[in-house]
Design a protein around this motif. Structure first.
Motif, PDB file in Angstrom:
ATOM      1  N   GLU A 114      25.185  -9.381  37.612  1.00  0.00           N
ATOM      2  CA  GLU A 114      24.975 -10.743  37.100  1.00  0.00           C
ATOM      3  C   GLU A 114      25.126 -10.772  35.579  1.00  0.00           C
TER       4      GLU A 114
ATOM      5  N   GLU B  20      28.643 -19.428  41.209  1.00  0.00           N
ATOM      6  CA  GLU B  20      29.080 -20.404  40.222  1.00  0.00           C
ATOM      7  C   GLU B  20      30.543 -20.800  40.412  1.00  0.00           C
ATOM      8  N   TYR B  21      31.391 -19.843  40.739  1.00  0.00           N
ATOM      9  CA  TYR B  21      32.821 -20.111  40.831  1.00  0.00           C
ATOM     10  C   TYR B  21      33.432 -19.636  42.144  1.00  0.00           C
TER      11      TYR B  21
ATOM     12  N   GLU C 288      33.812 -13.059  39.902  1.00  0.00           N
ATOM     13  CA  GLU C 288      32.436 -13.156  40.394  1.00  0.00           C
ATOM     14  C   GLU C 288      32.175 -12.237  41.583  1.00  0.00           C
TER      15      GLU C 288
END
Length: 220
Positions: free
Chosen positions: A214, A38-39, A198
């Motif tokens: 997660e 995601e990042y 992350e």
């Protein structure tokens, strides 16, 4: 006698089927992400059809790196290393870890797996309560340029977590010589705090707890 022959044929067929199910795969077959970033941008976790093993790829893990890719293959369920692979091999989940940065410890702590750390760099500068409580049983392997490799070997690590600053870690060559697997963690190079955080998903994969990683990252 006829019954024994029938049983032998069945057993042989079972062996053949099992062997077919474990046919060799190539490095290119590991192209299916098992986690969508995601990042972060510095790592990927990839798998292949019908395989439990995963390939963790880390790209440009130090400042100024250009088109540098390092790979760690985590072999699970007795699966073989893919053809063409020349990176680091971890047999199963890492149970004993040497962490060369305190950020590695923080990420493992976040997913409840800091007890797997058996060695660190500079224990006096690590504030983690679990590490300090076990400091008499944790090896301080020193700093790059002055690593106590005899102590490192005695810790019997499954994996060493490295970082690079302006180039590859000075430990890399010696670790290869000693046959100790390693993985670069490039969290500090990410552009956002969430990108840095992350990376705990990558470390959770290494210890076989990706779902927990997660979950923790989603909460962050």
């Amino acid at each position: 006698m006829k019954r024994w022959i029938q049983l032998a044929v069945v057993a042989l067929c079972a062996i053949v089927v099992a062997a077919c199910g474990r046919k060799s795969v190539s490095l290119e077959d590991f192209d299916k992400p098992v986690y969508m970033l995601e990042y972060a941008s510095g790592f990927d976790i990839l798998s292949a059809d019908g395989r439990q093993s995963v390939l963790v790829t880390v790209t440009n893990p130090w400042q100024g790196a250009d088109s540098v890719t390092t790979r760690l293959f985590i072999a699970r369920d007795g699966e073989q290393v893919p053809e063409g692979f020349d990176g680091q091999l971890l047999e199963g989940d890492a149970q004993r870890i040497v962490a060369m940065s305190s950020t590695h410890i923080a990420m493992l702590d976040a997913i409840g797996e800091v007890d797997r750390v058996v060695g660190v760099s500079g224990i006096d500068y690590i504030s983690n309560p679990d590490i300090q409580a076990r400091r008499d049983r944790i090896g301080d392997v020193g700093y790059e340029g002055n690593i106590n490799y005899e102590l490192l070997l005695s810790l019997d690590p499954d994996l060493v977590l490295l970082y690079g600053v302006n180039g590859a870690s000075a430990m890399e060559g010696k670790l290869k010589e000693l046959g100790i697997p390693f993985m670069y963690v490039g969290d500090y190079l990410e552009e956002s705090p969430l990108g840095k955080a992350e990376w705990l998903v990558a470390l959770s994969e290494v210890v076989g707890c990706r779902s927990e990683g997660e979950k923790v990252f989603a909460e962050i």
